[in-house]
Design an enzyme around this catalytic site. Structure first.
Site, PDB file in Angstrom:
ATOM      1  N   CYS A   1      -6.042  -2.110   6.056  1.00 12.07           N
ATOM      2  CA  CYS A   1      -7.034  -1.043   5.995  1.00 12.07           C
ATOM      3  C   CYS A   1      -8.322  -1.432   5.279  1.00 12.07           C
ATOM      4  CB  CYS A   1      -6.427   0.204   5.366  1.00 12.07           C
ATOM      5  SG  CYS A   1      -5.662  -0.060   3.762  1.00 12.07           S
TER       6      CYS A   1
ATOM      7  N   GLY B   1       0.933  10.444   8.190  1.00 12.31           N
ATOM      8  CA  GLY B   1       0.994  10.331   9.643  1.00 12.31           C
ATOM      9  C   GLY B   1       1.902   9.228  10.131  1.00 12.31           C
TER      10      GLY B   1
ATOM     11  N   CYS C   1       0.829  -1.204   0.000  1.00 11.00           N
ATOM     12  CA  CYS C   1       0.000   0.000   0.000  1.00 11.00           C
ATOM     13  C   CYS C   1       0.862   1.251   0.000  1.00 11.00           C
ATOM     14  CB  CYS C   1      -0.928  -0.006   1.214  1.00 11.00           C
ATOM     15  SG  CYS C   1      -1.979   1.462   1.336  1.00 11.00           S
TER      16      CYS C   1
END
Length: 348
Positions: free
Chosen positions: A185, A105, A81
């Site tokens: 995710c 982040g 990803c």
């Protein structure tokens, strides 16, 4: 929190929500996630964009992950990803809109590197672990390049998680108390086992001991990783048998081999592997480094060697729970130098 810190530093910040792919048999959750992101953008008074990268995610992450499982390997979708989406398709779209940087982040740091390694073009940076060692995510970023680092910001990498939470409260961000995301995710609350069952034909099989004797059963070989101790049934055991660990998988025969004997497990654990898809952010001058073979694992001393024409990693001792298909990430101190995919067990 990254957007708030960057705005405070004077950057012209735009918030972006990336829509990933979700299978049709799963409950839809991305709209709730997008709403949270929009609320943060409103609170910070910054523009907000929506990038639909569903097709890119399906092709670059999900399809590759499924193929690896079909090959009886355990892939790392978070690494895929990062490479294919966050630092690939996302950056390309952001750049096309005039962005100079992207920010994430991740708990990691991109800093001017000290002159310990071979020079690369331009002004090389080093990827360093985040200050919060419990949250450090450098392991997932080994596929990045110097070009990636040159336009990437990690605004929270120099902070520990409690400090980030406190800052989010001070900024009165609407997600300040939101729980950390866990797992892959696009899976949400769905287990990897349930997800894979929709794409791969999986059959129960036998669990064997090291003598080849059947001592139990399993739900399907691809569900298990080397070193795992849960999810299979041992029927031939005594109350004093202790825990059994997976030490080998045979996809063709649909069998797992397990052992509950420490000496046996270590004797069958590899101490040398070949690797593929090698990537260096900064090449080491010495073949002696440290490496992680999984997220949050202790770093292990290693030596880079050649096995024929292939690069190999030699460990000082046999390594329990080493899963082919996973990432081995190389470090010198707190600097992440790069990494590779563990490919095959090599002869000593």
């Amino acid at each position: 929190m990254s957007a708030a810190l960057l705005k405070e530093r004077g950057f012209d910040v735009t918030g972006v929500f990336i829509k990933a792919w979700q299978p049709p048999f799963m409950p839809c959750t991305w709209r709730d996630e997008r709403r949270d992101a929009m609320r943060v953008a409103i609170a910070l008074d910054i523009p907000f964009l929506f990038f639909d990268l569903e097709k890119e995610y399906k092709k670059g992450v999900v399809d590759k992950m499924i193929e690896e499982y079909k090959a009886n390997r355990t892939p790392n979708p978070d690494v895929l990803c990062n490479r294919e989406i966050k630092f690939g398709a996302f950056w390309e779209k952001a750049k096309a809109l005039g962005a100079d940087f992207i920010a994430t982040g991740h708990y990691a740091q991109a800093l001017q590197r000290v002159p310990l390694y071979k020079a690369t073009k331009g002004n090389p940076l080093q990827l360093r672990e985040g200050k919060d060692k419990e949250k450090d995510q450098s392991y997932f970023l080994w596929t990045l390049t110097q070009e990636d680092l040159s336009h990437t910001l990690f605004p929270v990498g120099h902070l520990e998680k409690p400090a980030v939470r406190k800052l989010a409260q001070q900024y009165k961000l609407p997600v300040a108390e939101k729980k950390d995301s866990q797992g892959v995710c696009f899976l949400g609350e769905v287990t990897m086992e349930e997800f894979l069952s929709h794409f791969i034909e999986i059959k129960p099989g036998k669990v064997l001991n090291t003598e080849g004797e059947t001592i139990g059963s399993h739900r399907g070989v691809i569900y298990y990783t080397i070193g795992e101790r849960h999810g299979f049934e041992i029927t031939d055991k005594s109350p004093l048998s202790g825990a059994f660990y997976v030490i080998a998988k045979d996809a063709a025969a649909n069998t797992l081999t397990v052992s509950n004997k420490e000496s046996e497990i270590l004797s069958l654990s590899p101490s040398k592997i070949t690797v593929k898809s090698v990537n260096w952010l900064n090449e080491p001058e010495s073949p002696t480094l440290s490496a992680r073979i999984r997220y949050r694992a202790d770093k292990l001393p290693i030596t880079l060697v050649l096995a024929g024409k292939k690069l190999a990693v030699a460990f000082n001792e046999p390594v329990r729970g080493l899963s082919l298909g996973q990432s081995v990430v190389f470090y010198s101190g707190e600097e992440c130098l790069g990494g590779a995919v563990m490919d095959k067990v090599a002869a000593l």
